[in-house]
Design a protein around this motif. Structure first.
Motif, PDB file in Angstrom:
ATOM      1  N   SER A  11       0.826  -1.208   0.000  1.00 40.09           N
ATOM      2  CA  SER A  11       0.000   0.000   0.000  1.00 40.09           C
ATOM      3  C   SER A  11       0.861   1.260   0.000  1.00 40.09           C
ATOM      4  O   SER A  11       0.501   2.257  -0.626  1.00 40.09           O
ATOM      5  N   GLY A  12       2.014   1.223   0.643  1.00 45.56           N
ATOM      6  CA  GLY A  12       2.930   2.355   0.606  1.00 45.56           C
ATOM      7  C   GLY A  12       3.498   2.588  -0.778  1.00 45.56           C
ATOM      8  O   GLY A  12       3.619   3.738  -1.228  1.00 45.56           O
ATOM      9  N   ILE A  13       3.831   1.515  -1.479  1.00 47.34           N
ATOM     10  CA  ILE A  13       4.329   1.630  -2.853  1.00 47.34           C
ATOM     11  C   ILE A  13       3.240   2.177  -3.767  1.00 47.34           C
ATOM     12  O   ILE A  13       3.509   3.021  -4.628  1.00 47.34           O
ATOM     13  N   ILE A  14       2.006   1.732  -3.570  1.00 49.68           N
ATOM     14  CA  ILE A  14       0.887   2.229  -4.371  1.00 49.68           C
ATOM     15  C   ILE A  14       0.681   3.722  -4.132  1.00 49.68           C
ATOM     16  O   ILE A  14       0.432   4.481  -5.072  1.00 49.68           O
ATOM     17  N   VAL A  15       0.790   4.174  -2.889  1.00 49.66           N
ATOM     18  CA  VAL A  15       0.667   5.603  -2.577  1.00 49.66           C
ATOM     19  C   VAL A  15       1.710   6.388  -3.357  1.00 49.66           C
ATOM     20  O   VAL A  15       1.403   7.386  -4.015  1.00 49.66           O
ATOM     21  N   LEU A  16       2.946   5.938  -3.308  1.00 52.82           N
ATOM     22  CA  LEU A  16       4.035   6.641  -3.966  1.00 52.82           C
ATOM     23  C   LEU A  16       3.857   6.669  -5.485  1.00 52.82           C
ATOM     24  O   LEU A  16       3.941   7.733  -6.111  1.00 52.82           O
ATOM     25  N   LEU A  17       3.582   5.522  -6.080  1.00 55.27           N
ATOM     26  CA  LEU A  17       3.432   5.459  -7.540  1.00 55.27           C
ATOM     27  C   LEU A  17       2.215   6.243  -8.026  1.00 55.27           C
ATOM     28  O   LEU A  17       2.288   6.956  -9.032  1.00 55.27           O
ATOM     29  N   ALA A  18       1.103   6.115  -7.327  1.00 53.20           N
ATOM     30  CA  ALA A  18      -0.113   6.833  -7.740  1.00 53.20           C
ATOM     31  C   ALA A  18       0.092   8.335  -7.647  1.00 53.20           C
ATOM     32  O   ALA A  18      -0.350   9.083  -8.533  1.00 53.20           O
ATOM     33  N   PHE A  19       0.784   8.792  -6.606  1.00 52.63           N
ATOM     34  CA  PHE A  19       1.004  10.232  -6.471  1.00 52.63           C
ATOM     35  C   PHE A  19       1.955  10.751  -7.545  1.00 52.63           C
ATOM     36  O   PHE A  19       1.723  11.818  -8.119  1.00 52.63           O
ATOM     37  N   ILE A  20       3.006  10.006  -7.834  1.00 54.79           N
ATOM     38  CA  ILE A  20       3.939  10.426  -8.892  1.00 54.79           C
ATOM     39  C   ILE A  20       3.233  10.484 -10.242  1.00 54.79           C
ATOM     40  O   ILE A  20       3.392  11.454 -10.995  1.00 54.79           O
ATOM     41  N   LEU A  21       2.417   9.469 -10.555  1.00 53.00           N
ATOM     42  CA  LEU A  21       1.661   9.474 -11.814  1.00 53.00           C
ATOM     43  C   LEU A  21       0.673  10.632 -11.854  1.00 53.00           C
ATOM     44  O   LEU A  21       0.519  11.298 -12.872  1.00 53.00           O
ATOM     45  N   LYS A  22       0.001  10.880 -10.735  1.00 51.73           N
ATOM     46  CA  LYS A  22      -0.981  11.959 -10.686  1.00 51.73           C
ATOM     47  C   LYS A  22      -0.330  13.313 -10.941  1.00 51.73           C
ATOM     48  O   LYS A  22      -0.842  14.122 -11.709  1.00 51.73           O
ATOM     49  N   VAL A  23       0.800  13.564 -10.316  1.00 49.99           N
ATOM     50  CA  VAL A  23       1.492  14.842 -10.509  1.00 49.99           C
ATOM     51  C   VAL A  23       1.975  14.973 -11.951  1.00 49.99           C
ATOM     52  O   VAL A  23       1.842  16.041 -12.559  1.00 49.99           O
ATOM     53  N   GLY A  24       2.502  13.899 -12.512  1.00 48.70           N
ATOM     54  CA  GLY A  24       2.948  13.940 -13.902  1.00 48.70           C
ATOM     55  C   GLY A  24       1.813  14.237 -14.870  1.00 48.70           C
ATOM     56  O   GLY A  24       1.959  15.061 -15.787  1.00 48.70           O
ATOM     57  N   ILE A  25       0.676  13.592 -14.672  1.00 52.70           N
ATOM     58  CA  ILE A  25      -0.485  13.830 -15.537  1.00 52.70           C
ATOM     59  C   ILE A  25      -1.023  15.244 -15.320  1.00 52.70           C
ATOM     60  O   ILE A  25      -1.421  15.919 -16.273  1.00 52.70           O
ATOM     61  N   HIS A  26      -1.025  15.712 -14.081  1.00 49.53           N
ATOM     62  CA  HIS A  26      -1.486  17.065 -13.761  1.00 49.53           C
ATOM     63  C   HIS A  26      -0.623  18.099 -14.495  1.00 49.53           C
ATOM     64  O   HIS A  26      -1.153  19.048 -15.085  1.00 49.53           O
ATOM     65  N   ILE A  27       0.679  17.914 -14.469  1.00 51.54           N
ATOM     66  CA  ILE A  27       1.584  18.836 -15.168  1.00 51.54           C
ATOM     67  C   ILE A  27       1.341  18.774 -16.667  1.00 51.54           C
ATOM     68  O   ILE A  27       1.304  19.802 -17.347  1.00 51.54           O
ATOM     69  N   TYR A  28       1.142  17.560 -17.199  1.00 49.87           N
ATOM     70  CA  TYR A  28       0.861  17.414 -18.629  1.00 49.87           C
ATOM     71  C   TYR A  28      -0.424  18.152 -19.014  1.00 49.87           C
ATOM     72  O   TYR A  28      -0.466  18.857 -20.027  1.00 49.87           O
ATOM     73  N   LEU A  29      -1.472  18.001 -18.220  1.00 49.25           N
ATOM     74  CA  LEU A  29      -2.736  18.678 -18.517  1.00 49.25           C
ATOM     75  C   LEU A  29      -2.589  20.192 -18.425  1.00 49.25           C
ATOM     76  O   LEU A  29      -3.148  20.918 -19.262  1.00 49.25           O
ATOM     77  N   ASP A  30      -1.850  20.670 -17.432  1.00 49.71           N
ATOM     78  CA  ASP A  30      -1.606  22.116 -17.345  1.00 49.71           C
ATOM     79  C   ASP A  30      -0.844  22.616 -18.561  1.00 49.71           C
ATOM     80  O   ASP A  30      -1.140  23.687 -19.091  1.00 49.71           O
ATOM     81  N   ASN A  31       0.140  21.852 -19.026  1.00 52.21           N
ATOM     82  CA  ASN A  31       0.895  22.249 -20.220  1.00 52.21           C
ATOM     83  C   ASN A  31       0.010  22.254 -21.458  1.00 52.21           C
ATOM     84  O   ASN A  31       0.164  23.113 -22.322  1.00 52.21           O
ATOM     85  N   SER A  32      -0.901  21.301 -21.552  1.00 52.48           N
ATOM     86  CA  SER A  32      -1.778  21.250 -22.722  1.00 52.48           C
ATOM     87  C   SER A  32      -2.778  22.409 -22.735  1.00 52.48           C
ATOM     88  O   SER A  32      -3.270  22.784 -23.794  1.00 52.48           O
ATOM     89  N   LEU A  33      -3.063  22.986 -21.566  1.00 44.35           N
ATOM     90  CA  LEU A  33      -3.958  24.141 -21.477  1.00 44.35           C
ATOM     91  C   LEU A  33      -3.194  25.459 -21.439  1.00 44.35           C
ATOM     92  O   LEU A  33      -3.778  26.504 -21.180  1.00 44.35           O
ATOM     93  N   ASP A  34      -1.889  25.402 -21.659  1.00 43.39           N
ATOM     94  CA  ASP A  34      -1.010  26.577 -21.592  1.00 43.39           C
ATOM     95  C   ASP A  34      -1.068  27.259 -20.230  1.00 43.39           C
ATOM     96  O   ASP A  34      -1.029  28.470 -20.114  1.00 43.39           O
ATOM     97  N   LYS A  35      -1.188  26.466 -19.178  1.00 44.30           N
ATOM     98  CA  LYS A  35      -1.148  26.980 -17.811  1.00 44.30           C
ATOM     99  C   LYS A  35       0.089  26.440 -17.113  1.00 44.30           C
ATOM    100  O   LYS A  35       0.072  26.144 -15.929  1.00 44.30           O
ATOM    101  N   ALA A  36       1.151  26.285 -17.884  1.00 40.86           N
ATOM    102  CA  ALA A  36       2.369  25.682 -17.355  1.00 40.86           C
ATOM    103  C   ALA A  36       2.939  26.520 -16.221  1.00 40.86           C
ATOM    104  O   ALA A  36       2.956  27.741 -16.274  1.00 40.86           O
ATOM    105  N   LYS A  37       3.393  25.819 -15.213  1.00 44.13           N
ATOM    106  CA  LYS A  37       4.031  26.468 -14.070  1.00 44.13           C
ATOM    107  C   LYS A  37       5.530  26.184 -14.144  1.00 44.13           C
ATOM    108  O   LYS A  37       5.951  25.177 -14.683  1.00 44.13           O
ATOM    109  N   THR A  38       6.312  27.060 -13.576  1.00 44.75           N
ATOM    110  CA  THR A  38       7.751  26.826 -13.549  1.00 44.75           C
ATOM    111  C   THR A  38       8.065  25.763 -12.501  1.00 44.75           C
ATOM    112  O   THR A  38       7.254  25.485 -11.614  1.00 44.75           O
ATOM    113  N   TRP A  39       9.249  25.184 -12.596  1.00 43.14           N
ATOM    114  CA  TRP A  39       9.634  24.152 -11.627  1.00 43.14           C
ATOM    115  C   TRP A  39       9.756  24.729 -10.223  1.00 43.14           C
ATOM    116  O   TRP A  39       9.493  24.045  -9.244  1.00 43.14           O
TER     117      TRP A  39
END
Length: 93
Positions: A11-39
């Protein structure tokens, strides 16, 4: 059958992987809407990535938005399971 230690680890590994995937997809969606944030903004203000994705997206990104939100809820459920199993594991020692 899973023992408590293995379930806690998985369950700890699932928490880590799901959160990393979620953040990556969130950044991708923001970039596709031209709402990109700096690092720097991502590192210093990460709370925007710890919520479900609520922006309006086009039909081509609707599946990615649903996947982003699914990863958010998977992370929350796995975190609750991890906490409960951790408490049970602690009590059985």
């Amino acid at each position: 059958m899973f023992n408590l230690h293995l379930l806690h680890t998985v369950s700890g590994i699932i928490v880590l992987l799901a959160f990393i995937l979620k953040v990556g997809i969130h950044i991708y969606l923001d970039n596709s809407l031209d709402k990109a944030k700096t690092w720097q903004a991502i590192l210093f203000f990460p709370l925007t990535f710890m919520t479900p994705y609520r922006e309006k997206v086009g039909a081509e990104n609707r599946g990615m938005k649903n996947l982003c939100n699914l990863m958010f809820y998977t992370c929350i459920i796995a975190l609750i399971v991890n906490l409960v199993v951790g408490i049970l594991e602690y009590q059985t020692k």
